[in-house]
Design an enzyme around this catalytic site. Structure first.
Site, PDB file in Angstrom:
ATOM      1  N   HIS A  66      40.463  30.286  41.604  1.00 18.40           N
ATOM      2  CA  HIS A  66      41.157  30.382  42.886  1.00 18.40           C
ATOM      3  C   HIS A  66      40.903  31.712  43.596  1.00 18.40           C
ATOM      4  CE1 HIS A  66      44.533  32.223  40.431  1.00 18.40           C
ATOM      5  NE2 HIS A  66      44.581  33.002  41.490  1.00 18.40           N
TER       6      HIS A  66
ATOM      7  N   ASP B  46      40.790  26.778  35.956  1.00 24.81           N
ATOM      8  CA  ASP B  46      40.877  27.934  36.850  1.00 24.81           C
ATOM      9  C   ASP B  46      39.996  29.092  36.365  1.00 24.81           C
ATOM     10  OD1 ASP B  46      41.628  29.255  39.118  1.00 24.81           O
ATOM     11  OD2 ASP B  46      43.585  29.897  38.372  1.00 24.81           O
TER      12      ASP B  46
ATOM     13  N   SER C 292      45.104  38.230  39.604  1.00 24.23           N
ATOM     14  CA  SER C 292      44.407  37.024  39.175  1.00 24.23           C
ATOM     15  C   SER C 292      42.989  37.318  38.728  1.00 24.23           C
ATOM     16  CB  SER C 292      44.350  36.006  40.315  1.00 24.23           C
ATOM     17  OG  SER C 292      45.508  35.245  40.362  1.00 24.23           O
TER      18      SER C 292
END
Length: 424
Positions: free
Chosen positions: A137, A167, A248
Site C-alpha cells: 500500500h 501487503d 508502513s
C-alpha cells in the site's frame, strides 16, 4: 459512513500532496478528501474475527530454501537499544512514491484534470543487489519510487513485484550504487514469538526519518482482513510499539536487531497510534520474497469456502456439546477445490424457510481447528498451490475425511461475493 461500531485501521503510509488531503476507503472503497491533519492513505479491511469489522490502516526468504532463515552474520549481539539502532540505521529507508489522481469534478477538453499525490512510507534493505522490502500500500499504483537512506542519499527504484494479499512489495534500486554500501537486515523465523517479548519498530512516522520506538509482542496469530483482495493476512503480530502514518513498510525487530515482521497497520479511531499496531510476520517474508523477486508476484493456495466458527447455541441445536469447536461451512465456491472434494455447505429449505447445516470442519491434516483463524493461518503459512490437504469434517454426526489439491487463489473480481473469499 462507517458504522460507529467499527474500529478504524488507518493506513500507516502517510500520503503527502500539494493539497494535503487524507484519502479514506469507506464502505466499499469510495474516497473522500477530508482536508485536515497530516495526510494519510486510509483503507478499510472488513471481515475479521468472530463477526467483527476491521479497517486497515495503510501504517525473506533465502533463495536456497523456503523454510530457512536468511543467515546474515551478526556482530556481537547488541546489548542496548542504542547499539541496535546504530547496527540497523543504514538498512532502513524512507520510500516516496507518486501516484496520479484524476479529478472527476474538473473536466478539461473532455478529460478529467490530472494531479499527483505523494505517499511516504518506510522500507528496509533485503540484499546487496539493491532489493528493498516495503508494504504494497506504500507504492500501490506507482511503478517507481525514491529510496532515501539515513545519510541523505536518494536513489530511484522500480517496483519489480508485489503481493497485495500479504501487503508486500519489492523494489530494486536502478540508479548507480555501491553494493558494499548496502547492509541487508537479517530476517528470522517469527513462529516462535512469545507474548511479552520486547520488540523495536523503526521507520519514518509523519515524515520524521529514522525514528525508533519500542514495545512488546501483545499477541500473535491475528488476522488482518484486506478489502482490496477479499482475503486476510495470516498470523499477524500485534504490538504496542508506537507506529504511525509513515511507519508502513518499516521493520519490526527483535532485541538482536533481526526482522521479525513488517509494520503495516494500526487500530485507531483517530488515525494516530492508540496502543494497538500490527505487523506482517517475517515467516510470510521468508516464504514469499524470493518468489516475488523472480516472478513479480506470489500465488496463494486456495480452498474456496466461506464459513464461520460454530457457536454454542448452534452446536447444541445440532446435538453437539455446547463448546464443540469447528467451522460451519457456509458454501463451497463453484469449481473450487472444496467443491470438487465434496465439501457441503448450509442448505436452505424454501418451504419451511429453515436452514440445514452441512459440514463442520474440525481438523486439517491431523491438526484440530478451533476457529476460522486456525484454518486460514495453516493453509496460507504452511501450504502452497498444488499441495494436498485433508479436511476432517463432521457431517450430521458422521466424521469424514475429505482430500483435495489446493488451487490458486483468485482475485476478488473473480469471486461471486467478498463473503466467499473470507476463508482461504
Amino acid at each position: 459512513m462507517v458504522s460507529n461500531r467499527r474500529e478504524l485501521y488507518l493506513s500507516i503510509a502517510a500520503v503527502f500532496s500539494a493539497m494535503f488531503f487524507i484519502q479514506t476507503a469507506i464502505d466499499g472503497g469510495s474516497r473522500h478528501a477530508l482536508g485536515q491533519g497530516v495526510p494519510s492513505s486510509i483503507s478499510v479491511f472488513q471481515g475479521g474475527k468472530n463477526g467483527q469489522d476491521y479497517q486497515y490502516l495503510p501504517v525473506a526468504q533465502d533463495p536456497a530454501s523456503q523454510n530457512s532463515t536468511r543467515n546474515i552474520a551478526l556482530a556481537t549481539p547488541p546489548s542496548s537499544l542504542t547499539q541496535i539502532f546504530k547496527q540497523v540505521e543504514n538498512s532502513v529507508v524512507q520510500i516516496t512514491s507518486r501516484v496520479s489522481n484524476s479529478n472527476m469534478q474538473i473536466i478539461i477538453n473532455g478529460n478529467p484534470l490530472g494531479a499527483q499525490s505523494t505517499r511516504l512510507g518506510s522500507g528496509f534493505v533485503y540484499d546487496k543487489q539493491g532489493h528493498i522490502i516495503t508494504n504494497n500500500h506504500v507504492i500501490d499504483g506507482a511503478n517507481t519510487a525514491d529510496v532515501t537512506f539515513v545519510d541523505g542519499n536518494t536513489y530511484r527504484a522500480k517496483v519489480i513485484g508485489k503481493d497485495p494479499s500479504s501487503d508486500i512489495a519489492v523494489l530494486q534500486i536502478t540508479d548507480n550504487f555501491s553494493p558494499e554500501s548496502l547492509v541487508p537486515l537479517a530476517i528470522v523465523n517469527s513462529s516462535s514469538l512469545q507474548v511479552g517479548q520486547p520488540v523495536i519498530a523503526i521507520g519514518n512516522p509523519f515524515g520524521l526519518s529514522d525514528t525508533m520506538t519500542t514495545g512488546i509482542v501483545s499477541q500473535v496469530g491475528r488476522l488482518l482482513p484486506n478489502p482490496d483482495t477479499g482475503f486476510s493476512i495470516p498470523s499477524g503480530i500485534q504490538t504496542d510499539a508506537p507506529i504511525n502514518p509513515g511507519n508502513s513498510g518499516g521493520p519490526l525487530l527483535d532485541m538482536q536487531g533481526q526482522v521479525i515482521g513488517i509494520n503495516t497497520a494500526i487500530n485507531s479511531a483517530t488515525g494516530q497510534f492508540s496502543g494497538i499496531g500490527f505487523a506482517v510476520p517475517s515467516d510470510v517474508l521468508i516464504k514469499e520474497v524470493s518468489t516475488i523477486i523472480q516472478t513479480g508476484t506470489y500465488n496463494h493456495p486456495w480452498l474456496g469456502i466461506s464459513g464461520r466458527a460454530i457457536t454454542p447455541d448452534v452446536a447444541q441445536s445440532a446435538g453437539l456439546p455446547r463448546n464443540y469447536k469447528g467451522i460451519i461451512v457456509g458454501s463451497a465456491q463453484a469449481g473450487s477445490p472444496a467443491e470438487k472434494a465434496g465439501v457441503q455447505g448450509v442448505t436452505q429449505n424454501d418451504f419451511s424457510n429453515t436452514q440445514k447445516l452441512g459440514d463442520i470442519i474440525i481438523g486439517i491434516d491431523g491438526h484440530s481447528l478451533r476457529s476460522i483463524d486456525d484454518l486460514i493461518n495453516y493453509v496460507d503459512v504452511h501450504k502452497s498451490v498444488g499441495d494436498n490437504v485433508g479436511l476432517t469434517v463432521n457431517r450430521h454426526g458422521q466424521i469424514m475425511n475429505l482430500n483435495m489439491i489446493l488451487g490458486t487463489r483468485p482475485t476478488l473480481s473473480q469471486n461471486a461475493t467478498q463473503e466467499q473469499s473470507i476463508l482461504p
